[in-house]
Design a protein around this motif. Sequence first.
Motif, PDB file in Angstrom:
ATOM      1  N   LEU A  90      -6.814 -18.004   0.014  1.00 37.56           N
ATOM      2  CA  LEU A  90      -7.424 -19.303  -0.267  1.00 37.56           C
ATOM      3  C   LEU A  90      -7.523 -20.128   1.011  1.00 37.56           C
ATOM      4  O   LEU A  90      -8.480 -20.874   1.217  1.00 37.56           O
ATOM      5  CB  LEU A  90      -6.608 -20.039  -1.341  1.00 37.56           C
ATOM      6  CG  LEU A  90      -6.669 -19.384  -2.719  1.00 37.56           C
ATOM      7  CD1 LEU A  90      -5.683 -20.040  -3.681  1.00 37.56           C
ATOM      8  CD2 LEU A  90      -8.078 -19.451  -3.297  1.00 37.56           C
ATOM      9  N   THR A 105       1.744 -19.128  -7.703  1.00 37.37           N
ATOM     10  CA  THR A 105       0.897 -18.822  -6.554  1.00 37.37           C
ATOM     11  C   THR A 105      -0.467 -19.505  -6.673  1.00 37.37           C
ATOM     12  O   THR A 105      -1.048 -19.921  -5.687  1.00 37.37           O
ATOM     13  CB  THR A 105       0.657 -17.299  -6.500  1.00 37.37           C
ATOM     14  OG1 THR A 105       1.913 -16.661  -6.565  1.00 37.37           O
ATOM     15  CG2 THR A 105      -0.061 -16.902  -5.242  1.00 37.37           C
ATOM     16  N   ARG A 130      -7.247 -12.410  -6.566  1.00 37.11           N
ATOM     17  CA  ARG A 130      -7.365 -13.641  -5.826  1.00 37.11           C
ATOM     18  C   ARG A 130      -7.232 -14.872  -6.733  1.00 37.11           C
ATOM     19  O   ARG A 130      -6.692 -15.894  -6.330  1.00 37.11           O
ATOM     20  CB  ARG A 130      -8.745 -13.609  -5.175  1.00 37.11           C
ATOM     21  CG  ARG A 130      -8.988 -14.664  -4.200  1.00 37.11           C
ATOM     22  CD  ARG A 130     -10.338 -14.390  -3.561  1.00 37.11           C
ATOM     23  NE  ARG A 130     -10.739 -15.603  -2.933  1.00 37.11           N
ATOM     24  CZ  ARG A 130     -11.307 -16.598  -3.572  1.00 37.11           C
ATOM     25  NH1 ARG A 130     -11.553 -16.492  -4.849  1.00 37.11           N
ATOM     26  NH2 ARG A 130     -11.609 -17.696  -2.937  1.00 37.11           N
ATOM     27  N   GLU A 132     -10.381 -10.944  -0.853  1.00 36.72           N
ATOM     28  CA  GLU A 132      -9.367 -10.568  -1.844  1.00 36.72           C
ATOM     29  C   GLU A 132      -8.041 -10.316  -1.120  1.00 36.72           C
ATOM     30  O   GLU A 132      -8.040  -9.905   0.053  1.00 36.72           O
ATOM     31  CB  GLU A 132      -9.794  -9.268  -2.544  1.00 36.72           C
ATOM     32  CG  GLU A 132     -10.646  -9.464  -3.778  1.00 36.72           C
ATOM     33  CD  GLU A 132      -9.841  -9.916  -5.005  1.00 36.72           C
ATOM     34  OE1 GLU A 132      -8.723  -9.418  -5.215  1.00 36.72           O
ATOM     35  OE2 GLU A 132     -10.348 -10.777  -5.735  1.00 36.72           O
ATOM     36  N   PRO A 133      -6.919 -10.514  -1.806  1.00 34.64           N
ATOM     37  CA  PRO A 133      -5.620 -10.201  -1.190  1.00 34.64           C
ATOM     38  C   PRO A 133      -5.561  -8.774  -0.640  1.00 34.64           C
ATOM     39  O   PRO A 133      -4.912  -8.521   0.366  1.00 34.64           O
ATOM     40  CB  PRO A 133      -4.641 -10.372  -2.348  1.00 34.64           C
ATOM     41  CG  PRO A 133      -5.290 -11.363  -3.253  1.00 34.64           C
ATOM     42  CD  PRO A 133      -6.759 -11.128  -3.137  1.00 34.64           C
ATOM     43  N   THR A 134      -6.298  -7.869  -1.270  1.00 34.79           N
ATOM     44  CA  THR A 134      -6.265  -6.479  -0.793  1.00 34.79           C
ATOM     45  C   THR A 134      -6.835  -6.352   0.613  1.00 34.79           C
ATOM     46  O   THR A 134      -6.476  -5.433   1.350  1.00 34.79           O
ATOM     47  CB  THR A 134      -7.056  -5.566  -1.753  1.00 34.79           C
ATOM     48  OG1 THR A 134      -8.289  -6.202  -2.075  1.00 34.79           O
ATOM     49  CG2 THR A 134      -6.276  -5.321  -3.033  1.00 34.79           C
ATOM     50  N   ARG A 141       0.825  -1.208   0.000  1.00 30.28           N
ATOM     51  CA  ARG A 141       0.000   0.000   0.000  1.00 30.28           C
ATOM     52  C   ARG A 141       0.863   1.263   0.000  1.00 30.28           C
ATOM     53  O   ARG A 141       0.453   2.309   0.499  1.00 30.28           O
ATOM     54  CB  ARG A 141      -0.921   0.004   1.225  1.00 30.28           C
ATOM     55  CG  ARG A 141      -2.076  -0.987   1.139  1.00 30.28           C
ATOM     56  CD  ARG A 141      -3.004  -0.628  -0.002  1.00 30.28           C
ATOM     57  NE  ARG A 141      -4.267  -1.365   0.023  1.00 30.28           N
ATOM     58  CZ  ARG A 141      -5.016  -1.561  -1.052  1.00 30.28           C
ATOM     59  NH1 ARG A 141      -4.615  -1.123  -2.242  1.00 30.28           N
ATOM     60  NH2 ARG A 141      -6.156  -2.215  -0.970  1.00 30.28           N
ATOM     61  N   LEU A 181       2.243 -11.924  -3.202  1.00 25.35           N
ATOM     62  CA  LEU A 181       1.881 -13.226  -3.744  1.00 25.35           C
ATOM     63  C   LEU A 181       1.428 -14.184  -2.640  1.00 25.35           C
ATOM     64  O   LEU A 181       0.476 -14.937  -2.803  1.00 25.35           O
ATOM     65  CB  LEU A 181       3.069 -13.832  -4.515  1.00 25.35           C
ATOM     66  CG  LEU A 181       3.441 -13.137  -5.824  1.00 25.35           C
ATOM     67  CD1 LEU A 181       4.652 -13.815  -6.456  1.00 25.35           C
ATOM     68  CD2 LEU A 181       2.276 -13.153  -6.807  1.00 25.35           C
ATOM     69  N   TYR A 182       2.112 -14.125  -1.499  1.00 20.91           N
ATOM     70  CA  TYR A 182       1.691 -14.985  -0.390  1.00 20.91           C
ATOM     71  C   TYR A 182       0.311 -14.603   0.117  1.00 20.91           C
ATOM     72  O   TYR A 182      -0.434 -15.431   0.647  1.00 20.91           O
ATOM     73  CB  TYR A 182       2.719 -14.954   0.752  1.00 20.91           C
ATOM     74  CG  TYR A 182       3.816 -15.958   0.544  1.00 20.91           C
ATOM     75  CD1 TYR A 182       3.533 -17.322   0.580  1.00 20.91           C
ATOM     76  CD2 TYR A 182       5.123 -15.566   0.290  1.00 20.91           C
ATOM     77  CE1 TYR A 182       4.519 -18.265   0.368  1.00 20.91           C
ATOM     78  CE2 TYR A 182       6.126 -16.505   0.074  1.00 20.91           C
ATOM     79  CZ  TYR A 182       5.822 -17.848   0.124  1.00 20.91           C
ATOM     80  OH  TYR A 182       6.795 -18.779  -0.082  1.00 20.91           O
ATOM     81  N   VAL A 234     -14.797 -15.686   1.470  1.00 21.15           N
ATOM     82  CA  VAL A 234     -14.093 -15.327   0.239  1.00 21.15           C
ATOM     83  C   VAL A 234     -13.566 -13.899   0.372  1.00 21.15           C
ATOM     84  O   VAL A 234     -14.347 -12.952   0.483  1.00 21.15           O
ATOM     85  CB  VAL A 234     -15.032 -15.440  -0.980  1.00 21.15           C
ATOM     86  CG1 VAL A 234     -14.325 -14.964  -2.241  1.00 21.15           C
ATOM     87  CG2 VAL A 234     -15.492 -16.881  -1.153  1.00 21.15           C
ATOM     88  N   GLN A 247     -10.442 -19.009   2.961  1.00 26.36           N
ATOM     89  CA  GLN A 247     -11.674 -19.567   2.393  1.00 26.36           C
ATOM     90  C   GLN A 247     -11.859 -21.024   2.818  1.00 26.36           C
ATOM     91  O   GLN A 247     -12.947 -21.428   3.216  1.00 26.36           O
ATOM     92  CB  GLN A 247     -11.631 -19.475   0.865  1.00 26.36           C
ATOM     93  CG  GLN A 247     -12.920 -19.989   0.228  1.00 26.36           C
ATOM     94  CD  GLN A 247     -12.887 -19.932  -1.293  1.00 26.36           C
ATOM     95  OE1 GLN A 247     -11.917 -19.472  -1.886  1.00 26.36           O
ATOM     96  NE2 GLN A 247     -13.951 -20.375  -1.915  1.00 26.36           N
ATOM     97  N   GLU A 248     -10.776 -21.805   2.757  1.00 22.09           N
ATOM     98  CA  GLU A 248     -10.879 -23.216   3.118  1.00 22.09           C
ATOM     99  C   GLU A 248     -11.232 -23.399   4.590  1.00 22.09           C
ATOM    100  O   GLU A 248     -12.027 -24.254   4.950  1.00 22.09           O
ATOM    101  CB  GLU A 248      -9.548 -23.929   2.830  1.00 22.09           C
ATOM    102  CG  GLU A 248      -9.415 -24.362   1.378  1.00 22.09           C
ATOM    103  CD  GLU A 248      -8.003 -24.829   1.036  1.00 22.09           C
ATOM    104  OE1 GLU A 248      -7.273 -25.273   1.950  1.00 22.09           O
ATOM    105  OE2 GLU A 248      -7.641 -24.726  -0.153  1.00 22.09           O
ATOM    106  N   VAL A 302      -2.153 -14.016  -1.652  1.00 23.76           N
ATOM    107  CA  VAL A 302      -3.102 -14.790  -2.459  1.00 23.76           C
ATOM    108  C   VAL A 302      -3.315 -16.165  -1.824  1.00 23.76           C
ATOM    109  O   VAL A 302      -4.442 -16.631  -1.649  1.00 23.76           O
ATOM    110  CB  VAL A 302      -2.574 -14.959  -3.906  1.00 23.76           C
ATOM    111  CG1 VAL A 302      -3.474 -15.900  -4.686  1.00 23.76           C
ATOM    112  CG2 VAL A 302      -2.464 -13.603  -4.593  1.00 23.76           C
ATOM    113  N   THR A 303      -2.206 -16.805  -1.456  1.00 24.41           N
ATOM    114  CA  THR A 303      -2.286 -18.123  -0.842  1.00 24.41           C
ATOM    115  C   THR A 303      -3.062 -18.061   0.473  1.00 24.41           C
ATOM    116  O   THR A 303      -3.920 -18.908   0.752  1.00 24.41           O
ATOM    117  CB  THR A 303      -0.854 -18.649  -0.569  1.00 24.41           C
ATOM    118  OG1 THR A 303      -0.119 -18.538  -1.790  1.00 24.41           O
ATOM    119  CG2 THR A 303      -0.875 -20.084  -0.128  1.00 24.41           C
ATOM    120  N   ARG A 315       6.691 -21.117  -4.244  1.00 22.93           N
ATOM    121  CA  ARG A 315       5.975 -19.908  -4.623  1.00 22.93           C
ATOM    122  C   ARG A 315       6.917 -18.745  -4.404  1.00 22.93           C
ATOM    123  O   ARG A 315       7.700 -18.751  -3.478  1.00 22.93           O
ATOM    124  CB  ARG A 315       4.720 -19.743  -3.773  1.00 22.93           C
ATOM    125  CG  ARG A 315       3.760 -20.883  -4.051  1.00 22.93           C
ATOM    126  CD  ARG A 315       2.633 -20.903  -3.061  1.00 22.93           C
ATOM    127  NE  ARG A 315       2.333 -22.287  -2.706  1.00 22.93           N
ATOM    128  CZ  ARG A 315       1.391 -22.636  -1.865  1.00 22.93           C
ATOM    129  NH1 ARG A 315       0.663 -21.731  -1.283  1.00 22.93           N
ATOM    130  NH2 ARG A 315       1.186 -23.901  -1.617  1.00 22.93           N
TER     131      ARG A 315
END
Lengths: 549, 89
Positions: free
Chosen positions: B54, A379, A418, B65-67, A176, B47-48, B63, B57-58, B50-51, A465
């Motif tokens: 998920l 990723t 995502r 977003e990475p943001t 950010r 990038l992490y 759900v 979510q699991e 993103v992981t 990753r």
Amino acid sequence: MAVDDELVALLGNPHDPENPVGYRSCLKADERGEILREGERRLTDFGLGAEFVPADMGGRLRTLDRTVALLRAVYARDPALGLGFGLTSLIAAVNVWAAGEGALRREAADVLLGRGRIASAYHEFAHGSDIAAAELAASPECGGYVLTGHKEVVTNIGRAEAILVYARTSPAPGPRSHSLFLLRSAELPAGAVRRHHRYPSVGMRSVQLGGLDFDRCRVVADRRVGSEGAGLEIALRSFQVTRTVIPGVLTGILDTALRMALRYALDRRLYGRPVIALPRVRAVLADVYGDLLLAETFARVAVRALHLLPEQAVMHAAAVKYLVPQMIVAGVNNLAGLLGGSSYLREGEHAYFQKLVRDVQPSTFGHASGISCLMSLLTYLPAIGRTARQNRPRLPTEEMFRPTAPLPDLAWERLGLRGGDVDDLFMLPLTDVPLPERCAEVVEAIEAERTSLAERYAGLSPEDRGAAARVSAYELARRYTIVLAASSCVGVWRHRTSNDANATATAGALVRAAHLLDRNREMSTQVRENLLDEATQRIESHARLCDPG
Amino acid sequence: MPEQDTSNASKQTVREWTRERVAVHTKHSPCDVADDVPLYRYGLDSLYAVTLCLEVQERFGLVIEPTTIWDNPTVEKLATFIEGELSVG
């Protein structure tokens, strides 16, 4: 009528030595390192800038398949013209559209509708594709910002009417800390900005490739695109659009190179026969034609998927931006080998070829390097693999594969980072449809590869990753992009609407996909001869090598 | 189904889970991950994130977003955000 007919007519006969935008004139501009003014004038007359502005803002941008077809036609004529007057402005503008509401939308639209250009200033030598590390500082001060630092090797930065600048608004590390600014070149305070010389480059020599030093350059807060700190997010969302668009544009270079090589092979005689009669030459030409068809199909399906499955675009964009440029550069280089010395001379009948060889090279590293694309894919692969392992293949909407089916408007707000755990292109059923002759065995091999990949993706370790992933992990990501390309071809074949759909092209493309997965898989004589007949017939009848969408 | 209970024990669980995921991704021991230190200090990059999305979510059926992780960049903030979403249902 094809989308690009009017534009192609405006560019005139490429072989006419008197045409100011023919190959000869493009080559002269390249030799002198000058911008092809007449080319820019004709593109301006066409209103190319309006093609980059959404229709609700007075432009002609509705769906990106049209944008790709137009820019591809310019790239097929002269990649430097396409980059210098076209792609660069689109890349910049997409950031503004992705950022959402705000006054700068109107301003960006007006620049492009008013025949202007926008430069996209992300690049700094020290950080390359690692934009999260970009240093140019925009320090908040007195309600505005003060810019200090450098941008290097940026197309048109010294001549564009507006410049989109990616700058650090917070010294803290993290996602950010960057923001985007849209600056007007004419309003930059004298003394606070210094222009760099034109960076000498191997190719794209008629593109203005410059840089800027900012020295306490004051910028009002209204110049910020999106909110403070939204820079990386906007970049990563808009890159999904540009990384999907660019590969389809670049195929224009390979198209022209292949036409020239075919013409050369048909006309030139060696060892008492036309060069095209030599088996080794036939093999190279057929392979490259297969590659072009595979690249073209994948690029087109990816653009359609951008509109139809925007949530998955982050994965498709990385995949197509890796594979297609790679294939295009390799294809042009292979054809250069076929032309031998004729691909090396800067004058004479085939002199344009050496310009293509030079101009094509940035395809693999410009706007996201191939490696950084594979890195982002890593990723997403574990979740994709788990889903593919647990679920049966399934069919997405057929509009994905039908080139003339209408597309919905691009849902910018649905372009997320995502990715999610499903890739519909990766999950496509491959072997439940009758395939062109000699394809069944190849596609079965690709399907078996996909099954084995899904297992291996699911088992990828966290170390694989990010930038430090092992070489073997990068190879798994590369294979993913090939499966998506092959799936695109099967999908297009499955949903073909007329019985004249091209079995030869589909077979050629799929055989080449299999070859990318396994180097020992060579093209059979029959597929090779079919492809060459098709290509020769098209060259002789002045038809396109790839049917327009 | 994710737990809808917002008692202290549950909050601790979400926080512990978050801390543990960050530790795994950044190769730290969970006790070395402080709740109020920005995640990027431990090497958790975009990038992490993103992981981690998920995994959220699991684990919780949420759900995100990475943001969302960018905007809630500590164990404490992220756990509180997840808690808040779960309590809304």
